[in-house]
Design an enzyme around this catalytic site. Sequence first.
Site, PDB file in Angstrom:
ATOM      1  CG  ASP A 343      37.245  34.146  41.979  1.00 37.59           C
ATOM      2  OD1 ASP A 343      36.882  34.794  42.973  1.00 37.59           O
ATOM      3  OD2 ASP A 343      37.192  32.909  41.929  1.00 37.59           O
ATOM      4  CD  GLU A 344      35.780  30.809  38.812  1.00 34.24           C
ATOM      5  OE1 GLU A 344      36.252  29.951  38.066  1.00 34.24           O
ATOM      6  OE2 GLU A 344      35.504  30.594  40.003  1.00 34.24           O
ATOM      7  CB  ALA A 345      31.704  38.298  39.469  1.00 38.67           C
TER       8      ALA A 345
END
Length: 538
Positions: A343-345
């Site tokens: 997530d949220e890379a």
Amino acid sequence: MRRHPSTTPRTPRLTRALGSLLLVAAAGVFAVGAAPAGQERAAATPLDRIVPAPASAEAGGSPYLVTRDTRIRIDAAREDTRRIGAYLADVLRPSTGYPLPLTTHGRGGIRLRLANGRFGAEGYRLDSGARGVTITAREPAGLFHGVQTLRQLLPAAVERKSVQPGPWPVAGGTVEDAPRYAYRGAMLDVSRHFFTVAQVKRYIDELALYKINKLHLHLSDDQGWRIAVDSWPRLAAYGGSTEVGGGPGGFYTKDDYREIVRYAASRYLEVVPEIDMPGHTNAALASYAELNCDGVAPPLYTGTKVGFSSLCVAKDRTYDFVDDVIRELAALTPGRYLHIGGDEAHSTSHDDYVKFMDRVQPVVAKYGKTVIGWHQLTGATPAPGALAQYWGLDSTSAAEKEQVAKAARNGTGLILSPADRVYLDMKYTKDTPLGLAWAGYVEVRRSYDWDPGAYLPGAPASAVRGVEAPLWSETLSTSAHIDYMAFPRLPGAAELGWSPAATHDWETYKVRLAAQAPRWDALGIGYYRSPQVPWPSR
Ligand code: TNX
């Protein structure tokens, strides 16, 4: 398994029927004076007034009264049945004060029985009458879930740790029950704040009461690495040495972790470990300079921002690290899943993200595990058999929803964790002292009132493997904090995962939920007294 064919909620009718039955019962059996004079006599809980709602409940016949003479009957040949019997005795003995011996002989009492039948992997039947209560299942997991039903059918005081007056009636009739989904999860973020083995066990016990069968542990993030890795010892020793706010943090030794896995298994929960990659990795990057593209280790991080860290996708050393970590974690994991985050890379380019996932997913397979990733994984190429955990909102863009739905149509299974429904770290209202609000305020009704089977537009209902309620811990550091955010929303998420869609009805759910409160009081679980729920007065 018998199911109610109707799609309208049947609870009110059944509850009324049970109600009149119980008046009769109360006038009969319980008027004999089991309760001390002047004390209100406990009426048996109607068979369907439990959470999660059972697939079917038919009231009928006399109630069973647990007494000093009750024995717990188990099958001589089965060690797992004996263990479930011992667990039940441990729940019932302190409050009833009864000996409740385990026995393989005799008649009546509380019988735990494994038998072939159409129960499925986790279903059970509970038959209750004047002579006894029998729980029948094909698998031990079904017996265990049936025991949770029995707990909820007994008066809430049964959960207390000191002797209570009783009486201890179980309404007569039959419950037939099996889950809607095989994956019914709860996630605990032990990275932002570290939680001890004892704290995790406490949460496991709370989850088991609501028939949750997966404990997803978020073991690494920017703020802390929480699991010992022998081949990269600084991950835990240094990367685990702090937490949000700068406290001392902590990590699980491999023995600690095995103890969590063992305890979870004794409650029929499978642990799903998560190492979040390639973002959310500051604790690892701080521990090993060589993991950084520039070879410079950043400082440890104790704030709450997201999206600033990334493993170095171009370096081969990164994949030695990934291989070692996944190998050691897989070896500690009897369960089938390994969660790789994703997530949220925001600090990883799209190309790098796709490359990274293409290289890392086969490592999970190599060590015999199935990939779970946050739903951003569907922006890369999910491995065959991988599950995507959807954490979007009503307001998530149609394009992002369609990316996930398309993957689902192509065979990627879904775990649903919509943040504006089942993120247990969201504030209930603007006045909630704990939690975050980026996904909005999530009151109890909003948390419960959605259908996992029809939730994501364009995703086939058959792709949905279940529901998971994540609890992120940026603002939470004690068991009291966990309890307050999880209760009363967690039981709702559990019900969405377990109960047939036909039972879904807020008006009847809120009554069943309210009836749980005395149980939480007895267990020492502090909860949010939402004005949406008709709680009994204390
Ligand atoms: C989003 S959901 C995150 C976490 C935060 C959480 C706080 C997801 C996969 N990532 O990093 O802790 O919001 O609610």
